[in-house]
Design an enzyme around this catalytic site. Structure first.
Site, PDB file in Angstrom:
ATOM      1  N   LYS A   1       0.840  -1.209   0.000  1.00  0.00           N
ATOM      2  CA  LYS A   1       0.000   0.000   0.000  1.00  0.00           C
ATOM      3  C   LYS A   1       0.878   1.263   0.000  1.00  0.00           C
ATOM      4  O   LYS A   1       2.077   1.192   0.273  1.00  0.00           O
ATOM      5  CB  LYS A   1      -0.905  -0.011   1.237  1.00  0.00           C
ATOM      6  CG  LYS A   1      -0.131   0.000   2.558  1.00  0.00           C
ATOM      7  CD  LYS A   1      -1.045  -0.220   3.754  1.00  0.00           C
ATOM      8  CE  LYS A   1      -0.245  -0.254   5.053  1.00  0.00           C
ATOM      9  NZ  LYS A   1      -1.092  -0.566   6.217  1.00  0.00           N
TER      10      LYS A   1
ATOM     11  N   ARG B   1     -10.962  -0.121  14.526  1.00  0.00           N
ATOM     12  CA  ARG B   1     -10.840   0.555  13.232  1.00  0.00           C
ATOM     13  C   ARG B   1     -11.916  -0.014  12.315  1.00  0.00           C
ATOM     14  O   ARG B   1     -12.977   0.547  12.201  1.00  0.00           O
ATOM     15  CB  ARG B   1      -9.418   0.360  12.674  1.00  0.00           C
ATOM     16  CG  ARG B   1      -9.112   1.227  11.482  1.00  0.00           C
ATOM     17  CD  ARG B   1      -7.632   1.299  11.163  1.00  0.00           C
ATOM     18  NE  ARG B   1      -7.045   0.030  10.740  1.00  0.00           N
ATOM     19  CZ  ARG B   1      -5.768  -0.106  10.363  1.00  0.00           C
ATOM     20  NH1 ARG B   1      -4.966   0.956  10.366  1.00  0.00           N
ATOM     21  NH2 ARG B   1      -5.292  -1.270   9.990  1.00  0.00           N
TER      22      ARG B   1
ATOM     23  N   HIS C   1      -5.899  -7.248  13.419  1.00  0.00           N
ATOM     24  CA  HIS C   1      -4.746  -6.340  13.316  1.00  0.00           C
ATOM     25  C   HIS C   1      -4.351  -5.852  14.708  1.00  0.00           C
ATOM     26  O   HIS C   1      -5.211  -5.495  15.510  1.00  0.00           O
ATOM     27  CB  HIS C   1      -5.105  -5.159  12.408  1.00  0.00           C
ATOM     28  CG  HIS C   1      -3.940  -4.284  12.061  1.00  0.00           C
ATOM     29  ND1 HIS C   1      -2.808  -4.753  11.434  1.00  0.00           N
ATOM     30  CD2 HIS C   1      -3.731  -2.955  12.238  1.00  0.00           C
ATOM     31  CE1 HIS C   1      -1.958  -3.751  11.242  1.00  0.00           C
ATOM     32  NE2 HIS C   1      -2.483  -2.651  11.725  1.00  0.00           N
TER      33      HIS C   1
ATOM     34  N   ARG D   1       1.559 -10.461   7.498  1.00  0.00           N
ATOM     35  CA  ARG D   1       1.413  -9.315   6.592  1.00  0.00           C
ATOM     36  C   ARG D   1       2.603  -8.381   6.830  1.00  0.00           C
ATOM     37  O   ARG D   1       2.593  -7.574   7.759  1.00  0.00           O
ATOM     38  CB  ARG D   1       0.090  -8.585   6.863  1.00  0.00           C
ATOM     39  CG  ARG D   1      -1.150  -9.477   6.687  1.00  0.00           C
ATOM     40  CD  ARG D   1      -2.428  -8.652   6.761  1.00  0.00           C
ATOM     41  NE  ARG D   1      -2.546  -7.871   7.991  1.00  0.00           N
ATOM     42  CZ  ARG D   1      -3.094  -8.294   9.117  1.00  0.00           C
ATOM     43  NH1 ARG D   1      -3.601  -9.517   9.202  1.00  0.00           N
ATOM     44  NH2 ARG D   1      -3.138  -7.510  10.176  1.00  0.00           N
TER      45      ARG D   1
ATOM     46  N   TYR E   1      12.999  31.725   4.104  1.00  0.00           N
ATOM     47  CA  TYR E   1      11.733  32.337   4.522  1.00  0.00           C
ATOM     48  C   TYR E   1      11.723  32.588   6.024  1.00  0.00           C
ATOM     49  O   TYR E   1      12.117  31.723   6.810  1.00  0.00           O
ATOM     50  CB  TYR E   1      10.561  31.412   4.200  1.00  0.00           C
ATOM     51  CG  TYR E   1      10.213  31.333   2.734  1.00  0.00           C
ATOM     52  CD1 TYR E   1       9.847  32.461   2.016  1.00  0.00           C
ATOM     53  CD2 TYR E   1      10.235  30.107   2.075  1.00  0.00           C
ATOM     54  CE1 TYR E   1       9.510  32.371   0.670  1.00  0.00           C
ATOM     55  CE2 TYR E   1       9.898  29.998   0.740  1.00  0.00           C
ATOM     56  CZ  TYR E   1       9.539  31.145   0.042  1.00  0.00           C
ATOM     57  OH  TYR E   1       9.212  31.047  -1.279  1.00  0.00           O
TER      58      TYR E   1
ATOM     59  N   CYS F   1      12.017  25.080   1.995  1.00  0.00           N
ATOM     60  CA  CYS F   1      11.064  25.694   1.059  1.00  0.00           C
ATOM     61  C   CYS F   1      10.274  24.585   0.354  1.00  0.00           C
ATOM     62  O   CYS F   1      10.532  23.406   0.552  1.00  0.00           O
ATOM     63  CB  CYS F   1      11.782  26.521   0.010  1.00  0.00           C
ATOM     64  SG  CYS F   1      13.008  27.675   0.653  1.00  0.00           S
TER      65      CYS F   1
ATOM     66  N   ASP G   1      10.469  23.756  -2.753  1.00  0.00           N
ATOM     67  CA  ASP G   1      11.261  23.054  -3.766  1.00  0.00           C
ATOM     68  C   ASP G   1      12.764  23.095  -3.511  1.00  0.00           C
ATOM     69  O   ASP G   1      13.528  22.561  -4.304  1.00  0.00           O
ATOM     70  CB  ASP G   1      11.009  23.683  -5.146  1.00  0.00           C
ATOM     71  CG  ASP G   1       9.549  24.000  -5.357  1.00  0.00           C
ATOM     72  OD1 ASP G   1       8.750  23.056  -5.354  1.00  0.00           O
ATOM     73  OD2 ASP G   1       9.214  25.199  -5.468  1.00  0.00           O
TER      74      ASP G   1
HETATM   75  C1  LIG Z   1      -0.286  -1.499   6.909  1.00  0.00           C
HETATM   76  C2  LIG Z   1      -0.825  -2.775   7.422  1.00  0.00           C
HETATM   77  C3  LIG Z   1       0.041  -3.857   7.666  1.00  0.00           C
HETATM   78  C4  LIG Z   1       1.550  -3.765   7.581  1.00  0.00           C
HETATM   79  O1  LIG Z   1       2.030  -3.079   8.733  1.00  0.00           O
HETATM   80  P1  LIG Z   1       3.610  -2.967   9.020  1.00  0.00           P
HETATM   81  O2  LIG Z   1       3.678  -2.439  10.396  1.00  0.00           O
HETATM   82  O3  LIG Z   1       4.133  -1.996   8.009  1.00  0.00           O
HETATM   83  O4  LIG Z   1       4.181  -4.313   8.850  1.00  0.00           O
HETATM   84  C5  LIG Z   1      -0.533  -5.058   8.034  1.00  0.00           C
HETATM   85  N1  LIG Z   1      -1.870  -5.172   8.179  1.00  0.00           N
HETATM   86  C6  LIG Z   1      -2.721  -4.157   7.961  1.00  0.00           C
HETATM   87  C7  LIG Z   1      -4.180  -4.366   8.140  1.00  0.00           C
HETATM   88  C8  LIG Z   1      -2.232  -2.913   7.600  1.00  0.00           C
HETATM   89  O5  LIG Z   1      -3.074  -1.899   7.415  1.00  0.00           O
END
Ligand SMILES: *Cc1c(COP(=O)(O)O)cnc(C)c1O
Length: 367
Positions: free
Chosen positions: A34, A132, A161, A217, A261, A308, A310
């Site tokens: 992602k 979540r 998660h 994951r 700036y 800045c 850029d």
């Molecule tokens: C982003 C995400 C992960 C990966 O998390 P890391 O800490 O980068 O390994 C795993 N599961 C879900 C649901 C996530 O949103």
């Protein structure tokens, strides 16, 4: 091409993937790609990891998965975020794996699959303490029962998660794991094998081997960055990303003349200041003003004045630098290193945001 680039080492990415895979075997590794593969480039990273044997990929939302399909990535892709009803037919037409995070969403998925004459692939999402998305662990059995009755949907996975698997104190992570395992007992009681079970992110991959289950994951760890300063570094990985630019201007700044700036910085003696063509418009945080260091000709020097949009200025005192010299904003040069963790600390954020904030204005180069 502009002199400011992100350089991604596919070799290091591959080494990290193999290190994680070896550490969690026999669990499988689902690389999480992602947010433009944590800034490393969605399509290139996905293709490389699939070529190395990644059996599936995970992304946050539909458009990321569609970009992968358009690029010809054919492995199963789990979209982990919440979905809206009108997106479901698009998921199904592209053979994407949906997250069913409530009974209502599951019913919408099953209905859409029936209407299209296809079979939907879903992973059920259980909320064990993140609040979540997902069905609460204490009322999850209804979702599992309904899922077993769906006629146009196969449940390929079930997951949860962690909220704090990268912390030094793993008490809450262990509670979440126990809640998840309790939900999974439903399959035993029904006498049916559970679908693919997964809960471990990078923190849990490193610190909680009992959470690896059937699949992990892996996100930030694959990119060679540890998820927090306190996490136990049980797997050796190295950063795959460097952020480089070049000196485009050199001058002497004399006392009484402020830099940038808001005139926030000036020296009390003459100094040499170089200008680098990168700024907050590229994702180099403005919070790094008067805070970060940049490697010029193998030595670290401070950013002076405000970053800045850029450009950014660096005080090299009375040392030498020439137009065109390579500079390193993030990465290694001449035995010096600036890490994601350094930038995160200077900017008051976390390594995840440092990586994902480098925007698409910066070309990615693969080495
Ligand atoms: C982003 C995400 C992960 C990966 O998390 P890391 O800490 O980068 O390994 C795993 N599961 C879900 C649901 C996530 O949103």
């Amino acid at each position: 091409m502009r002199p400011t680039v992100v350089e991604v080492s596919l070799a290091r990415l591959g080494d990290n993937f193999r290190a994680v895979r070896a550490a969690v075997a026999p669990a499988a590794v689902m690389p999480i790609v992602k947010a433009n593969a944590y800034g490393h480039g969605l399509v290139e990273v996905a293709r490389h990891l699939v070529a190395l044997g990644a059996p599936s990929l995970g992304v946050a939302f539909l458009e990321e998965a569609l970009a992968l399909r358009r690029a010809g990535v054919a492995v199963p892709i789990l979209v982990m975020g919440g979905i809206l009803g009108n997106q479901i037919p698009v998921f199904l037409r592209h053979g994407l794996t949906l997250t069913a995070s409530s009974i209502d969403k599951l019913r919408q998925i099953d209905d859409a699959a029936r209407d299209l004459g296809v079979t939907a692939k879903v992973h059920l999402k259980i909320d064990t303490g993140m609040e979540r998305i997902g069905v609460h662990y204490y009322s999850a059995h209804g979702l599992l029962e309904r899922a077993s009755e769906c006629r146009h949907t196969v449940v390929e996975g079930i997951y949860s998660h962690f909220a704090a698997a990268d912390a030094a104190d793993l008490t809450s992570a262990r509670v979440q794991l126990a809640r998840f395992l309790e939900v999974l007992e439903w399959y035993d009681k029904q006498g049916v094998p559970p679908p693919v079970r997964h809960i471990a992110n990078s923190g849990a991959i490193l610190q909680l081997p009992e959470s690896h289950l059937d699949l992990v994951r892996a996100g930030i760890l694959l990119y060679g960055v540890y998820p927090s300063p306190e996490v136990r570094r049980t797997i050796a990985v190295r950063p795959a990303l460097s952020w480089k630019s070049r000196v485009v201007y050199f001058k002497v700044v004399t006392p009484g003349h402020a830099v940038g700036y808001g005139s926030t910085w000036q020296a009390d003696h003459p100094v040499r200041v170089v200008t680098i063509p990168v700024g907050y418009g590229d994702g180099y945080f403005r919070a790094l003003s008067n805070a970060a260091e940049i490697i010029v000709r193998g030595r670290k020097y401070p950013v002076v004045g405000r970053v800045c949009m850029d450009q950014v200025m660096v005080n090299i005192e009375w040392d030498t630098a020439y137009n065109g010299d390579e500079v390193v904003l993030l990465g290694e040069a001449g035995g010096e290193a600036i890490t994601c963790e350094d930038l995160a600390e200077w900017a008051g954020t976390i390594p995840y945001e440092v990586l994902t904030n480098i925007n698409t204005r910066v070309p990615r180069v693969y080495v």
